[in-house]
Enzyme design. Structure first.
Site, PDB file in Angstrom:
ATOM      1  CE  LYS A  90      -4.434  -1.775   1.436  1.00 58.56           C
ATOM      2  NZ  LYS A  90      -5.485  -1.877   2.487  1.00 58.56           N
ATOM      3  NE  ARG A 120      -7.775  -8.253   1.289  1.00 51.80           N
ATOM      4  CZ  ARG A 120      -7.387  -7.545   0.213  1.00 51.80           C
ATOM      5  NH1 ARG A 120      -6.337  -6.729   0.284  1.00 51.80           N
ATOM      6  NH2 ARG A 120      -8.052  -7.653  -0.921  1.00 51.80           N
TER       7      ARG A 120
HETATM    8  N1  LIG Z   1     -10.317  -6.339   5.327  1.00 49.47           N
HETATM    9  C1  LIG Z   1      -9.633  -5.672   4.368  1.00 49.47           C
HETATM   10  N2  LIG Z   1     -10.010  -5.798   3.078  1.00 49.47           N
HETATM   11  C2  LIG Z   1      -9.301  -5.106   2.152  1.00 49.47           C
HETATM   12  N3  LIG Z   1      -9.478  -5.037   0.808  1.00 49.47           N
HETATM   13  C3  LIG Z   1      -8.523  -4.206   0.347  1.00 49.47           C
HETATM   14  S1  LIG Z   1      -8.392  -3.807  -1.330  1.00 49.47           S
HETATM   15  C4  LIG Z   1      -7.122  -2.600  -1.374  1.00 49.47           C
HETATM   16  C5  LIG Z   1      -7.696  -1.246  -1.672  1.00 49.47           C
HETATM   17  C6  LIG Z   1      -6.627  -0.222  -1.448  1.00 49.47           C
HETATM   18  C7  LIG Z   1      -5.491  -0.273  -2.232  1.00 49.47           C
HETATM   19  C8  LIG Z   1      -4.485   0.679  -2.006  1.00 49.47           C
HETATM   20  C9  LIG Z   1      -4.651   1.640  -1.033  1.00 49.47           C
HETATM   21  S2  LIG Z   1      -3.374   2.784  -0.763  1.00 49.47           S
HETATM   22  N4  LIG Z   1      -3.793   4.166  -1.348  1.00 49.47           N
HETATM   23  O1  LIG Z   1      -3.191   2.894   0.658  1.00 49.47           O
HETATM   24  O2  LIG Z   1      -2.232   2.282  -1.459  1.00 49.47           O
HETATM   25  C10 LIG Z   1      -5.798   1.689  -0.260  1.00 49.47           C
HETATM   26  C11 LIG Z   1      -6.790   0.740  -0.470  1.00 49.47           C
HETATM   27  N5  LIG Z   1      -7.722  -3.728   1.328  1.00 49.47           N
HETATM   28  C12 LIG Z   1      -8.226  -4.297   2.482  1.00 49.47           C
HETATM   29  C13 LIG Z   1      -7.827  -4.183   3.853  1.00 49.47           C
HETATM   30  O3  LIG Z   1      -6.862  -3.482   4.247  1.00 49.47           O
HETATM   31  N6  LIG Z   1      -8.577  -4.907   4.759  1.00 49.47           N
END
Ligand SMILES: Nc1nc2[nH]c(SCCc3ccc(S(N)(=O)=O)cc3)nc2c(=O)[nH]1
Length: 276
Positions: free
Chosen positions: A218, A252
């Site tokens: 991330k 995860r």
């Molecule tokens: N429980 C749970 N489910 C999840 N599903 C996802 S998908 C990722 C979406 C995303 C990608 C990238 C950034 S960033 N801007 O911080 O790089 C944010 C969110 N993530 C999670 C998480 O953490 N928990």
């Protein structure tokens, strides 16, 4: 009520299986069924105990997906994985009807970034006698969450929100043992917010629910390392080790084999046993 203290179980590794054309970091490599199943097989071979299957990218600025399209993407994969592999399956969705279809097909875990706040979703999970639900914190939506994330005290506010959402589940008849909590790294948080959430993760594990963390590749790591998503494995592992040392129970990740080894190693230290 007498609390039965169960023996501590080793943390679990949840492998990410995006079945989305614009998925966060696979670039839609696995949009067709056989590619997705090949990836599922790979993640299982690497030691994942859970496969998290998602049909809508929720990274910042991702576009929402209609229910029918999401169902068309995830259901064939969910059904095939459940039929072919002895592995726990979670569905990463906030839509009540996708939850219902996935539960009907036999998924064991609902992974909801909206913590069952979307229409009818709490009911969809409460209707099941045994599905586990991961309640995640986010501020805003993927379209808005990174515009100007603001908190008085991010750790306190995230913990209070998740405790309230867990209480809503308990009030709906969902047993405590079926509830996991997740601070939602990157979902409406600045890098500093993410660092504080990690540094104070004990505040969340102190609520006494299994805590899931998703930091794999991330942007927090981009902010610290100034490297692209393809070069964030070591940073992701460092964050996973920290989270485990603070009591996290599910990690995860995109990178299952490496994460399995750091989970085993960290857990061996925490238990002072090699695990043989
Ligand atoms: N429980 C749970 N489910 C999840 N599903 C996802 S998908 C990722 C979406 C995303 C990608 C990238 C950034 S960033 N801007 O911080 O790089 C944010 C969110 N993530 C999670 C998480 O953490 N928990």
């Amino acid at each position: 009520m007498t609390q039965t203290t169960l023996p501590p179980t080793a943390p679990l590794v949840m492998g990410i299986l995006n079945v989305t054309p614009d998925s966060f970091s696979d670039g839609g490599k696995y949009t067709i069924k056989d590619n997705a199943l090949r990836q599922a097989e790979q993640l299982i071979k690497e030691g994942a105990q859970i496969l998290d299957i998602g049909g809508e990218s929720t990274r910042p600025n991702a576009q929402p997906v209609e229910e029918q399209e999401e169902l068309a993407r995830v259901m064939p994969i969910i059904e095939a994985v459940l039929a072919e592999f002895p592995i726990l399956v979670s569905v990463d969705t906030y839509k009540a009807n996708v939850m219902r279809a996935a539960i009907q097909a036999g998924v064991q875990i609902i992974n909801d970034i909206a913590a069952l706040t979307e229409t009818d979703s709490l009911q969809a999970v409460a209707e099941s006698p045994n599905v586990t639900v991961c309640l995640m914190h986010k501020q805003g939506t993927p379209q808005t969450m990174q515009i100007n994330p603001t908190y008085e005290d991010v750790s306190r506010e995230v913990c209070d929100y998740l405790q309230a959402r867990a209480q809503a589940c308990l009030d709906a008849g969902i047993a405590k043992e079926r509830i996991w909590l997740d601070p939602g790294f990157g979902f409406g948080k600045t890098p500093e917010h993410n660092l504080q959430l990690m540094n104070r993760l004990e505040q969340l594990t102190a609520l006494n629910y299994p805590v899931l963390i998703g930091v794999s590749r991330k942007s927090l790591l981009g902010a610290v390392l100034h490297k692209p998503v393809t070069e964030r494995l070591y940073g992701s592992l460092a964050l996973a080790v920290l989270a485990l040392s603070k009591g996290a129970k599910i990690i995860r990740t995109h990178d299952v084999a490496a994460t399995v080894d750091i989970v085993k190693t960290t857990y061996a230290v925490l238990q002072e046993k090699t695990g043989d």
